[in-house]
Design a protein around this motif. Structure first.
Motif, mmCIF file in Angstrom:
data_model
loop_
_atom_site.group_PDB
_atom_site.id
_atom_site.type_symbol
_atom_site.label_atom_id
_atom_site.label_comp_id
_atom_site.label_asym_id
_atom_site.label_seq_id
_atom_site.Cartn_x
_atom_site.Cartn_y
_atom_site.Cartn_z
ATOM 1 N N MET A 105 32.510 23.588 81.284
ATOM 2 C CA MET A 105 32.710 25.044 81.291
ATOM 3 C C MET A 105 32.597 25.606 79.873
ATOM 4 O O MET A 105 31.987 26.663 79.660
ATOM 5 C CB MET A 105 34.074 25.395 81.883
ATOM 6 N N GLY A 140 43.413 23.694 80.281
ATOM 7 C CA GLY A 140 43.794 23.704 81.696
ATOM 8 C C GLY A 140 44.867 22.681 82.001
ATOM 9 O O GLY A 140 45.356 21.977 81.139
ATOM 10 N N SER A 176 28.919 25.619 78.838
ATOM 11 C CA SER A 176 28.176 26.670 79.528
ATOM 12 C C SER A 176 28.449 28.039 78.899
ATOM 13 O O SER A 176 27.526 28.821 78.665
ATOM 14 C CB SER A 176 28.553 26.678 81.015
ATOM 15 N N GLY A 214 35.198 18.416 83.137
ATOM 16 C CA GLY A 214 34.979 19.704 83.789
ATOM 17 C C GLY A 214 35.225 20.866 82.845
ATOM 18 O O GLY A 214 34.439 21.830 82.800
ATOM 19 N N LEU A 215 36.310 20.799 82.064
ATOM 20 C CA LEU A 215 36.604 21.863 81.098
ATOM 21 C C LEU A 215 35.565 21.860 79.975
ATOM 22 O O LEU A 215 35.164 22.923 79.489
ATOM 23 C CB LEU A 215 38.013 21.708 80.538
ATOM 24 N N PRO A 233 39.167 30.324 88.025
ATOM 25 C CA PRO A 233 39.303 29.725 89.354
ATOM 26 C C PRO A 233 38.954 28.233 89.403
ATOM 27 O O PRO A 233 39.339 27.541 90.334
ATOM 28 C CB PRO A 233 38.313 30.527 90.208
ATOM 29 N N ARG A 234 38.254 27.733 88.379
ATOM 30 C CA ARG A 234 37.866 26.315 88.355
ATOM 31 C C ARG A 234 38.810 25.468 87.494
ATOM 32 O O ARG A 234 38.521 24.326 87.191
ATOM 33 C CB ARG A 234 36.436 26.188 87.853
ATOM 34 N N GLY A 235 39.955 26.038 87.098
ATOM 35 C CA GLY A 235 40.964 25.238 86.413
ATOM 36 C C GLY A 235 41.279 25.605 84.977
ATOM 37 O O GLY A 235 42.235 25.075 84.412
ATOM 38 N N GLU A 284 36.398 35.349 86.564
ATOM 39 C CA GLU A 284 35.592 35.148 87.767
ATOM 40 C C GLU A 284 35.128 33.706 87.951
ATOM 41 O O GLU A 284 35.024 33.230 89.081
ATOM 42 C CB GLU A 284 34.344 36.042 87.742
ATOM 43 N N ARG A 285 34.828 33.004 86.852
ATOM 44 C CA ARG A 285 34.216 31.679 86.975
ATOM 45 C C ARG A 285 35.081 30.538 86.450
ATOM 46 O O ARG A 285 35.291 29.549 87.147
ATOM 47 C CB ARG A 285 32.860 31.672 86.271
ATOM 48 N N ARG A 286 35.554 30.629 85.235
ATOM 49 C CA ARG A 286 36.256 29.491 84.647
ATOM 50 C C ARG A 286 37.714 29.400 85.083
ATOM 51 O O ARG A 286 38.217 28.308 85.359
ATOM 52 C CB ARG A 286 36.109 29.528 83.120
ATOM 53 N N GLU A 327 38.359 25.428 76.207
ATOM 54 C CA GLU A 327 38.961 25.699 77.511
ATOM 55 C C GLU A 327 40.194 24.820 77.644
ATOM 56 O O GLU A 327 40.150 23.624 77.351
ATOM 57 C CB GLU A 327 37.983 25.375 78.653
#
Length: 138
Positions: free
Chosen positions: A53, A137, A56, A49-50, A78-80, A74-76, A135
């Motif tokens: 992100m 997390g 992307s 998932g990271l 909140p997704r961890g 706003e996007r990354r 990223e």
């Protein structure tokens, strides 16, 4: 052990990170975790998932030919994702990891004790500049 985990996920990691070889994936894991180990930190686990992100955002920066953290809150986040390093100019992951090691803010992100996972990716712009995203997390 981290390299073995990265190799198990090799097809996904190669597709997402744009790496062209097993060595590229293994170097990312061993360089980042080697740096962490040399500072008494635990190894991070690669996370799909990271990595998605990171890919992307790297592709977005390459498309715009701009280095930034656009959309992190706003996007990354909140997704961890808890921290993000971005860079350009290196052709391989050991180079960009070293670039981040040499920067106090990026270095601090890589040494955080509250993270357990990472995703790293790059993309090349039409101008030929390679953009990188890491990223981090939990």
């Amino acid at each position: 052990m981290e390299i073995a985990n990265a190799l198990k996920a090799l097809p996904v990691l190669l597709a997402l990170a744009g790496c062209g070889s097993i060595t590229g994936v293994a170097e990312s894991a061993s360089t980042l975790n080697g740096f962490r180990a040399s500072h008494g930190r635990t190894a991070l686990q690669s996370d799909g998932g990271l990595t998605a992100m990171a890919q992307s955002h790297a592709a977005d920066m390459a498309r715009r030919d701009a280095l930034d953290h656009n959309g992190f809150m706003e996007r990354r986040g909140p997704r961890g994702a808890r921290a993000e390093n971005v860079a350009y100019g290196c052709n391989d992951s050991p180079c960009v990891i070293q670039q981040w090691v040499n920067s106090s803010g990026h270095r601090a992100n890589m040494l955080r004790t509250d993270i357990t996972k990472y995703g790293i990716a790059s993309a090349v712009s039409k101008s030929g500049r390679r953009y990188w995203v890491l990223e981090l997390g939990e």
